[in-house]
Design an enzyme around this catalytic site. Structure first.
Site, PDB file in Angstrom:
ATOM      1  CD  GLU A   6       0.159  -1.368   3.142  1.00 43.02           C
ATOM      2  OE1 GLU A   6       0.330  -2.317   2.349  1.00 43.02           O
ATOM      3  OE2 GLU A   6       0.305  -1.487   4.370  1.00 43.02           O
ATOM      4  CG  HIS A  58      -5.843  -5.815   1.208  1.00 43.75           C
ATOM      5  ND1 HIS A  58      -6.294  -6.506   2.306  1.00 43.75           N
ATOM      6  CD2 HIS A  58      -4.570  -5.449   1.491  1.00 43.75           C
ATOM      7  CE1 HIS A  58      -5.340  -6.548   3.218  1.00 43.75           C
ATOM      8  NE2 HIS A  58      -4.273  -5.914   2.746  1.00 43.75           N
ATOM      9  CD  GLU A  59      -2.255  -3.979  -0.927  1.00 44.09           C
ATOM     10  OE1 GLU A  59      -1.886  -3.246   0.016  1.00 44.09           O
ATOM     11  OE2 GLU A  59      -2.209  -5.226  -0.851  1.00 44.09           O
ATOM     12  CG  HIS A  90      -3.353  -1.223   3.739  1.00 46.58           C
ATOM     13  ND1 HIS A  90      -3.279  -1.478   5.085  1.00 46.58           N
ATOM     14  CD2 HIS A  90      -3.071  -2.409   3.120  1.00 46.58           C
ATOM     15  CE1 HIS A  90      -2.970  -2.763   5.273  1.00 46.58           C
ATOM     16  NE2 HIS A  90      -2.846  -3.352   4.095  1.00 46.58           N
ATOM     17  CD  GLU A 133      -1.904  -5.957   6.267  1.00 49.43           C
ATOM     18  OE1 GLU A 133      -2.914  -6.090   5.541  1.00 49.43           O
ATOM     19  OE2 GLU A 133      -0.908  -5.297   5.911  1.00 49.43           O
ATOM     20  CG  ASP A 151       9.989  -9.218   6.692  1.00 46.62           C
ATOM     21  OD1 ASP A 151       9.026  -8.430   6.825  1.00 46.62           O
ATOM     22  OD2 ASP A 151      10.993  -8.963   6.007  1.00 46.62           O
ATOM     23  CE1 TYR A 169      -2.929  -9.161   4.951  1.00 47.70           C
ATOM     24  CE2 TYR A 169      -1.445 -10.293   6.442  1.00 47.70           C
ATOM     25  CZ  TYR A 169      -1.650  -9.404   5.411  1.00 47.70           C
ATOM     26  OH  TYR A 169      -0.593  -8.748   4.847  1.00 47.70           O
TER      27      TYR A 169
HETATM   28  N1  BES Z   1       1.013  -4.524   3.615  1.00 51.85           N
HETATM   29  C1  BES Z   1       0.772  -5.807   3.062  1.00 51.85           C
HETATM   30  C2  BES Z   1       2.007  -6.467   2.508  1.00 51.85           C
HETATM   31  C3  BES Z   1       3.112  -6.651   3.513  1.00 51.85           C
HETATM   32  C4  BES Z   1       2.869  -7.114   4.787  1.00 51.85           C
HETATM   33  C5  BES Z   1       4.402  -6.390   3.153  1.00 51.85           C
HETATM   34  C6  BES Z   1       3.919  -7.279   5.689  1.00 51.85           C
HETATM   35  C7  BES Z   1       5.437  -6.555   4.048  1.00 51.85           C
HETATM   36  C8  BES Z   1       5.210  -7.011   5.317  1.00 51.85           C
HETATM   37  C9  BES Z   1      -0.296  -5.749   1.970  1.00 51.85           C
HETATM   38  O1  BES Z   1      -1.282  -4.810   2.194  1.00 51.85           O
HETATM   39  C10 BES Z   1      -0.986  -7.071   1.906  1.00 51.85           C
HETATM   40  O2  BES Z   1      -1.600  -7.419   2.873  1.00 51.85           O
HETATM   41  N2  BES Z   1      -0.891  -7.778   0.798  1.00 51.85           N
HETATM   42  C11 BES Z   1      -1.533  -9.050   0.593  1.00 51.85           C
HETATM   43  C12 BES Z   1      -2.755  -8.881  -0.259  1.00 51.85           C
HETATM   44  C13 BES Z   1      -4.041  -9.120   0.345  1.00 51.85           C
HETATM   45  C14 BES Z   1      -5.235  -8.978  -0.537  1.00 51.85           C
HETATM   46  C15 BES Z   1      -4.259  -9.803   1.598  1.00 51.85           C
HETATM   47  C16 BES Z   1      -0.557  -9.943  -0.147  1.00 51.85           C
HETATM   48  O3  BES Z   1       0.531  -9.498  -0.454  1.00 51.85           O
HETATM   49  O4  BES Z   1      -0.895 -11.084  -0.414  1.00 51.85           O
HETATM   50 ZN    ZN Z   2      -2.586  -5.427   3.757  1.00 52.84          ZN
END
Ligand code: BES
Ligand code: ZN
Length: 625
Positions: free
Chosen positions: A266, A290-291, A294, A313, A387, A395
Site C-alpha cells: 500500500e 485491499h491496498e 490501507h 491488516e 517478516d 489478517y
Molecule cells: N502490507 C501488506 C504487505 C506486507 C505485509 C508487506 C507485511 C510486508 C510485510 C499488503 O497490504 C498485503 O496485505 N498484501 C496481501 C494482499 C491481500 C489482498 C491480503 C498480499 O501481499 O498477499
Molecule cells: Zn494489507
C-alpha cells in the site's frame, strides 16, 4: 512502550519534516542519497541523534549547516542493522530544533532494493529498480527512525535515466544535461517510513478511473488497464462512504516485475501490485480494494509497532470485504435481483469462508510449536524479524474479531464507529489499547455487550477463535463436489466426473473447491495414496492446467504435488521460476520439501537469483538451509 524493532532514539525527538533525494545508479546497483531531517528535541536534553541503518555506507553528516559532524556506525546486530550515532555537538535542549543532513550510499547487501538487469524485464530495454520497505527494510534505503510510531510529511526527489515513481504526489520533472531526469514528489500527509517507496524503469501509465492511473512496463499496460478500470473508481467511492473522503489526492498503482514478493503493497500514491493479478478475468481485483483500504487503515491510522500488525491488516481485510459487499449490492441492483442487501451479505460470507480456510490450513501446517505466531497481539522481541511472523493470523483472525464485534453490537451501530475511529486517530500511530479504549468510549452505553467478548482469548491466546457463522450457500456446491471425489477413492471409479461439474463455478468457487480437496490431506488420510484420483482429476478438468489465474494454478499444483505426482512437481518447480510472490513461493517450496527435499533444494538453487532478497531469506529458512 518502546518499539523493539528500532535501534534509534526516536523518542527523544519530534520529527517535523523530512526530505530525501536519491540518485539511482543502475550500473553499480546502488543508490546515492541524501536525507534532511528537521528535529525538535522533546522532554529531555540530548547530544546524540541515533538513526537506524542497514548495510548503508555513510559518507558525511552535517548538523545545523556544519559539514563535519562526528558520527559512528555501531556494530551490526541481527536483524536490526547498525545504529548510526550522530554527535549533535552540544546538549540540545527541549524545544530546540536541529537540522541534520546525511549523505550515504546503499550497498548490494541491503534488503530494501532490488535492481533487475534489463534482460529479466518484460521489454528487455531498460534495467529496473524497486523498493520494499515494510516491515523494517527502510533502514537499508535511508538512515531513519525506522519505526511506524514516527510519521512525517516528506519531500521526495530522485534522479534516474528512467521513469521514476515514489510514494508522493508527482510535482514536476526536470531534464538534466547528462540524459537523466529529476522527478519531484510531495507527500504532505505524515507517513511512517515503511511506506517509503521508489520504482524506476521503462514504466508507462494509463487511466483506470477519474483519479487513478495504472503503471507498468509498456508491454503489459493495456492488459493492466483492462484488469482494473471497471472497478477502481467504484472501490474508491464505496470506501469513502464507509469511512470518509480519500485524503491522498490520486490513487495510482504500479504492476511490478514478477519478483515482487507480495500480492500488493500500500505505498501511498503508488500501490505496488504483483503481475499475478493480471489474470484476464478481473478475478483478483480485490487485492486493489485491499491496498486502497490501507489508505485509511495503516496509512492514515498506523500501527504503533509490529506486534500490533493486526490493527493494520485486520481492519484492512474488514474494509476490503465491505467494499466487495458494496460491489455485490450494486451488481445485484443492476441485475434487478430481489434482495440486493442479502446478496451482498452472501458474497461477503463467501469470502470470509475463503479467509477462514486459509487460517485453518495455516494452523494445521504450522503445527503445535508455532503458538507465538498464532496470537493476534504478537510478543516480539528485539531478536525477531517481523517478516518471520507474517501469516494469515493478523489478517483473518483480525478480521474475525472485527466481524465478531460488528455482530455483537449490530452492523448499523458499528458503521457509526468506523469513521469515528479513523478520524480520531488519523495522522497518528495506535496500539491495541487505543483501539479498545475508543471502542469502549464510543459504545459507552453498551459496556455489558462489549464485556461479553472474551478479549483475552481473542487478543492473547494462540489458536483458532470461535468459528463464526457463515452463510455457506455458495460454498456448499464446492464442498459437495470435493466430497464426491473423496468418496470416489473408495471404489476408484472416476468416470462420473467431467468438466460440466465445474462449468458454472466462478473463479472464487474454483478456489474453494480446490481448498476443500486439499483439506482432505491430514495425518490419517492423504491424496498421495490415491494419485490415480488426481490423474482423473487432471483429465476431467483441463482448465485447471491452462488458467491464467495464479490463485487457481497455484492451488492445483499444490493439490497434485500433495499426491506426489512427479509430472506436477516438475511443472510447479518450473513455474517457481516465473513467480516471486511469497504467498505462492513459500508454501510451494515447503510442500516440495516435504515430498522430496532434494527436488525442492534443486529448484530453489536454480531460481534463487530471480527472487527478491526478502523472499530468498525466508525460503532459505523454510528449507532449513
Ligand atoms: N502490507 C501488506 C504487505 C506486507 C505485509 C508487506 C507485511 C510486508 C510485510 C499488503 O497490504 C498485503 O496485505 N498484501 C496481501 C494482499 C491481500 C489482498 C491480503 C498480499 O501481499 O498477499
Ligand atoms: Zn494489507
Amino acid at each position: 512502550m518502546v518499539d523493539v524493532t528500532t535501534l534509534s532514539n526516536y523518542q527523544a525527538f519530534d520529527l517535523k519534516q523530512g526530505s530525501l533525494h536519491i540518485d539511482v545508479d543502475f550500473p553499480a546497483k546502488v543508490i546515492h542519497g541524501h536525507v534532511t531531517y528537521e528535529l525538535t528535541v522533546v522532554e529531555a536534553a540530548t547530544s546524540e541523534l541515533v538513526l537506524d541503518t542497514s548495510y548503508l555506507k555513510i559518507n558525511s553528516v552535517s548538523v545545523n549547516g556544519s559539514d563535519d559532524a562526528t558520527f559512528k556506525l555501531r556494530d551490526r546486530v541481527e536483524p536490526l542493522g547498525s545504529a548510526l550515532v550522530i554527535d549533535l555537538g552540544h546538549s540540545v535542549l527541549p524545544g530546540e530544533t536541529v537540522k541534520v543532513v546525511v549523505e550515504y550510499d546503499s550497498t548490494t547487501d541491503g534488503t530494501a532494493l532490488q535492481f533487475l538487469d534489463k534482460e529479466v524485464t518484460d521489454g528487455k530495454k531498460a534495467p529496473y529498480l524497486f523498493s520494499q520497505c515494510q516491515a523494517i527494510h527502510a533502514r537499508a534505503m535511508v538512515p531513519c527512525f525506522d519505526t511506524p510510531s514516527v510519521k512525517t510529511p516528506y519531500k521526495l526527489t530522485a534522479t534516474s535515466p528512467h521513469q521514476v515513481l515514489m510514494s508522493g504526489r508527482p510535482e514536476k520533472v526536470e531534464k538534466n544535461d547528462d540524459g537523466t531526469s529529476t522527478y519531484f514528489f510531495d507527500q504532505p500527509v505524515p507517513i511512517p517510513l515503511y511506506l517509503l517507496t521508489i520504482a524506476s524503469g521503462d514504466i508507462v501509465g494509463a487511466p483506470i478511473g477519474p483519479r487513478s492511473t495504472i503503471y507498468s512496463e509498456p508491454a503489459g499496460i493495456k492488459a493492466a488497464q483492462w484488469e482494473f478500470e471497471a472497478d477502481m473508481e467504484n472501490f474508491l467511492q464505496i470506501a469513502e462512504r464507509l469511512v470518509f473522503a480519500y485524503e491522498w489526492g490520486n490513487y495510482d498503482a504500479l504492476v511490478l516485475p514478477s519478483s515482487f514478493p507480495y500480492g500488493g503493497m500500500e505505498n501511498p500514491n503508488c500501490t505496488f501490485l504483483t503481475p499475478t493479478l493480471i489474470c484476464k478475468d478481473r478475478s483478483s481485483v480485490l487485492v486493489v480494494a485491499h491496498e486502497l483500504a490501507h489508505s485509511w487503515s495503516g496509512n492514515l491510522v498506523t500501527l504503533k509497532d509490529w506486534s500490533n500488525f493486526w490493527l493494520n491488516e485486520g481492519w484492512t481485510v474488514y474494509l476490503e470485504r465491505r467494499i466487495q459487499e458494496g460491489i455485490a449490492i450494486a451488481e445485484a441492483k443492476r441485475e434487478g435481483r430481489p434482495d440486493p442487501e442479502a446478496y451482498g451479505a452472501l458474497m461477503r460470507s463467501f469470502h470470509a469462508i475463503i479467509g477462514w480456510n486459509a487460517l485453518e490450513n495455516l494452523i494445521e501446517a504450522l503445527g503445535p510449536d508455532a503458538d507465538r505466531y498464532l496470537k493476534l497481539v504478537l510478543d516480539l522481541t528485539s531478536n525477531d524479524d517481523p517478516d518471520d511472523s507474517f501469516s494469515s493470523v493478523p489478517y483473518e483472525k483480525g478480521l474475525s474479531l472485527l466481524v465478531h464485534i460488528e455482530q455483537t453490537l449490530g452492523k448499523k451501530a458499528f458503521d457509526g464507529f468506523i469513521p469515528h475511529y479513523f478520524k480520531k486517530y488519523r495522522y497518528r500511530s495506535v496500539d491495541t489499547k487505543d483501539f479498545l479504549d475508543t471502542l469502549y468510549e464510543y459504545f459507552g452505553d453498551r459496556k455489558a455487550d462489549l464485556d461479553g467478548i472474551d478479549w483475552d482469548l481473542w487478543l492473547h491466546q494462540p489458536g483458532l477463535p470461535p468459528k463464526p457463522k457463515f452463510d455457506t450457500t455458495l460454498a456448499d456446491e464446492c464442498y459437495a463436489l470435493a466430497k464426491k471425489w473423496h468418496a470416489a477413492t473408495e471404489d476408484g471409479d472416476y468416470s462420473k466426473f467431467s468438466k460440466d461439474d465445474i462449468a458454472q463455478f466462478d473463479p472464487n468457487q474454483l478456489v474453494v473447491f480446490l481448498d476443500t480437496m486439499m483439506a482432505y490431506n491430514t495425518d490419517k488420510w492423504s491424496w498421495s495414496k490415491h494419485s490415480d484420483a488426481l490423474k482423473a482429476f487432471e483429465e476431467a478438468y483441463p482448465e485447471y492446467s491452462t488458467t491464467h489465474n495464479a490463485e487457481i494454478l497455484f492451488r492445483h499444483y499444490m493439490l497434485q504435488v500433495s499426491a506426489h505426482r512427479s509430472k506436477f512437481m516438475e511443472r510447479m518447480g518450473e513455474w517457481l521460476g516465473t513467480v516471486g510472490r511469497m504467498k505462492y513461493v513459500r508454501p510451494a517450496y515447503v510442500l516440495l520439501n516435504k515430498v522430496d527435499h532434494k527436488v525442492a533444494v534443486e529448484y530453489f538453487k536454480k531460481w534463487l537469483h530471480t527472487y527478491h532478497p526478502i523472499c530468498r531469506t525466508l525460503v532459505k529458512k523454510d528449507l532449513g538451509l
